[in-house]
Design an enzyme around this catalytic site. Sequence first.
Site, PDB file in Angstrom:
ATOM      1  N   ASP A  36       0.856  -1.175   0.000  1.00 57.12           N
ATOM      2  CA  ASP A  36       0.000   0.000   0.000  1.00 57.12           C
ATOM      3  C   ASP A  36       0.903   1.239   0.000  1.00 57.12           C
ATOM      4  OD1 ASP A  36      -2.899   1.127   0.461  1.00 57.12           O
ATOM      5  OD2 ASP A  36      -1.724   2.032   2.074  1.00 57.12           O
ATOM      6  N   HIS A  56      -6.981  -6.158  -1.228  1.00 55.71           N
ATOM      7  CA  HIS A  56      -5.931  -5.156  -1.038  1.00 55.71           C
ATOM      8  C   HIS A  56      -4.875  -5.546  -0.011  1.00 55.71           C
ATOM      9  CE1 HIS A  56      -4.132  -1.221  -1.186  1.00 55.71           C
ATOM     10  NE2 HIS A  56      -4.324  -1.012   0.105  1.00 55.71           N
TER      11      HIS A  56
END
Length: 330
Positions: A100, A302
């Site tokens: 991320d 994610h």
Amino acid sequence: MNVEHRDVDVNGIRLHVAEQGSGPLVLLLHGFPETWYSWRHQFAPLAGAGYRVVAPDQRGYARSDQPEDADAYTLPDLVGDVVALIAALGEKEAIIVGHDWGAPVAWSTAMMRPDLVRGVVGLSVPPFPPAMMPAPSVSRQIYGEGFYQVYFQEPGVADAELAADPASSLRRILVGASGDNPETDEARLWMVPEGGTLLDALPPADELPSWLTEEDVAAFARDHATHGARAFTGGLNWYRNIERNQALMSPFQGRGIDVPALYMVGDMDLVTVMRGIPELREILPLLVPRLHADVTLPGCGHWTQQERPDEVNAALLDFFAHVEAGDAAG
């Protein structure tokens, strides 16, 4: 062999680090809104393979210091922390793995200081040299005011929303952006409904997926609680510097990433449906000429290293062996 914890002084701030093992240094850089704990499944396998594994709570997060000035969270500041951390650990180089927001920091460190980076891994977020992420002024035109990165720009708004109940916020975010979101079977962006909040766009998360336990949520929430009402402000301030990063990183325009690299992403990751990402992945070998692999994990959302730890660990160790072989041949 347990994970050990301590504080390290870098660039005038204190970073909390978790550490296990000995050998060549591997730095694991978390993203938003995570902590060192997001790498819980990587410590033992990587340390057991002969690496010194160190995961900091990055600037502004959890047990690390949170500078008051929102301008203290630019990419050069964050890269500076990595550079100083390598030195503070008594090392001269490292393999850097970022997920991320940690991925832009990892890619940027490799671009700006290739002398310190033996190899670089980006999970979820590919490199967008030189500033690594599109500016909010551009994102607003593409997605509108509801795009989460635009919503995050207003000081105090998302901060208060997420800090009101950190455990509930984290549950919603972790489940909502995962491959196990009960409300969708495809990747989708975080879009704040008009007049609503970010959490309005995420499921209540009454049930947790198999990769996330109540103890995991509590561990994240407990570390975030270190900063009280500003629990999420440090991480949100990273987003509030994306526009500034465009100017600060402009001297690196046209520069690629010249170290061995690996990119991994889940096909259910919200990043994959952002404008331009498919096209960017097609030209990754041009941006990263020493790209070892571009890996897609089916069904993964994610939270790459949390949702698919076995696959991520195997890919990391394969890449590390590739780096070691290259060093030996060089």
